[in-house]
Design an enzyme around this catalytic site. Sequence first.
Site, PDB file in Angstrom:
ATOM      1  CB  SER A   1      -0.920  -2.502   4.605  1.00 47.94           C
ATOM      2  OG  SER A   1      -1.207  -3.884   4.756  1.00 47.94           O
TER       3      SER A   1
ATOM      4  NE  ARG B   1       0.266   2.019  17.026  1.00 50.85           N
ATOM      5  CZ  ARG B   1       0.168   1.643  15.765  1.00 50.85           C
ATOM      6  NH1 ARG B   1      -0.499   0.564  15.450  1.00 50.85           N
ATOM      7  NH2 ARG B   1       0.735   2.366  14.816  1.00 50.85           N
TER       8      ARG B   1
ATOM      9  N   GLY C   1      -9.670 -11.673  -3.084  1.00 53.96           N
ATOM     10  CA  GLY C   1      -9.067 -11.727  -4.408  1.00 53.96           C
ATOM     11  C   GLY C   1      -7.614 -11.298  -4.390  1.00 53.96           C
TER      12      GLY C   1
ATOM     13  CB  SER D   1      -6.354  -7.209  -3.545  1.00 53.41           C
ATOM     14  OG  SER D   1      -6.764  -8.089  -2.504  1.00 53.41           O
TER      15      SER D   1
ATOM     16  CE  LYS E   1      -4.572 -15.070   0.408  1.00 59.29           C
ATOM     17  NZ  LYS E   1      -3.616 -13.954   0.573  1.00 59.29           N
TER      18      LYS E   1
ATOM     19  CG  ASP F   1      -5.904 -13.987  -2.719  1.00 56.38           C
ATOM     20  OD1 ASP F   1      -4.901 -13.267  -2.838  1.00 56.38           O
ATOM     21  OD2 ASP F   1      -6.700 -13.872  -1.773  1.00 56.38           O
TER      22      ASP F   1
ATOM     23  CB  SER G   1       3.143 -12.440  -0.488  1.00 55.59           C
ATOM     24  OG  SER G   1       2.744 -13.468   0.392  1.00 55.59           O
TER      25      SER G   1
ATOM     26  CB  VAL H   1      -0.931  -9.806  10.970  1.00 52.89           C
ATOM     27  CG1 VAL H   1      -1.683 -11.139  11.007  1.00 52.89           C
ATOM     28  CG2 VAL H   1      -1.223  -9.002  12.233  1.00 52.89           C
TER      29      VAL H   1
ATOM     30  CD  GLU I   1      -4.622 -13.000   9.343  1.00 54.76           C
ATOM     31  OE1 GLU I   1      -4.602 -14.041  10.017  1.00 54.76           O
ATOM     32  OE2 GLU I   1      -5.305 -12.008   9.639  1.00 54.76           O
TER      33      GLU I   1
END
Length: 329
Positions: free
Chosen positions: A11, A33, A134, A136, A189, A242, A252, A277, A279
């Site tokens: 994304s 892919r 940042g 985003s 974060k 962020d 998120s 994912v 993170e």
Amino acid sequence: MKQIAVIGSGSWGTALAIMLTKYGHTVKIWARRQDAVDEINEKHTLQRYLPGIILPKSLTATVDRAAVLEGAEIVISAVPSRAVRQTMTDFAPLLRSGTIIVNVAKGLEDGSLLRLSQVIHECVPQCKVCVLSGPSHAEEVAKEIPTTCLIASEDEEVAKMVQSEFMNPRFRLYTNTDVIGVEIGAALKNIIALAAGINDGLGYGDNSKAALMTRGIAEMKRLGIAMGGKAETFAGLSGIGDLIVTCTSMHSRNRRAGILLGQGKSLQETLDSIQMVVEGVNTVQTASHLAEKYHVDLPITQAINDVLFHGKNMNDAVLELMTRDGKSE
């Protein structure tokens, strides 16, 4: 205008590719892919990651590493943190000396405890590495909702060059030379956002979430300074900025994952549900190891690590956080 290669068709990488294409750059995406390549080239969509977004027809994708780098002056690395080393190793023989690599992933490397820019430096020492970070969300950047980030590099001229090329009326960039602080803020974060989501999933309120965010920024700053970062960085876009967006938005993945965990889902059920994912899950164990290495106290991070990987009950973790010895702020 520049020729830009985006390594990774998730994304965030795709949203940046859309934005940069719309503002005049020639952009190619490398995808692992073939089905993603076909969808981008033929349907001009990427429904799994950016549903409802129409990609510019001039934005193309390929699985060919050499083809995506042909003529590229700037390369955006947009693969998840766990894939950075292998991906950069695969691309290393094809990258020309002096090529600027902009890392946009937010995390740490497990095992080595390295920041992602350090990993990239090890793999492609011939390149100049900087970091974009940042508040985003990819979905908003793809829709051209005004967004402000920063570009961090120890070489200020590199940061200024990327700033001048990437900035437009919908995407503002500041420069920063504190790469350590920027990367630690970006990585930690996500852990605090997991905690904020768990807070919501447990049915707790705004008071507790505000406390988590405030003490979370203290943890981010504490570790960042111990590693050589600057305190003021954590009051900026890659710190509190962020953190706010990641802890409060349903865009998120980390917050959404935390909500599911707080509602009683297992970690595997949560990851299966998110299907992208997360993170914060990838980062929390590494951050805990860094805390040990630098002798830094990260109680929220450690609590999340204990809940996710050591079977600690969430309510017990909350009780332990609330009943720690009294301290001054």
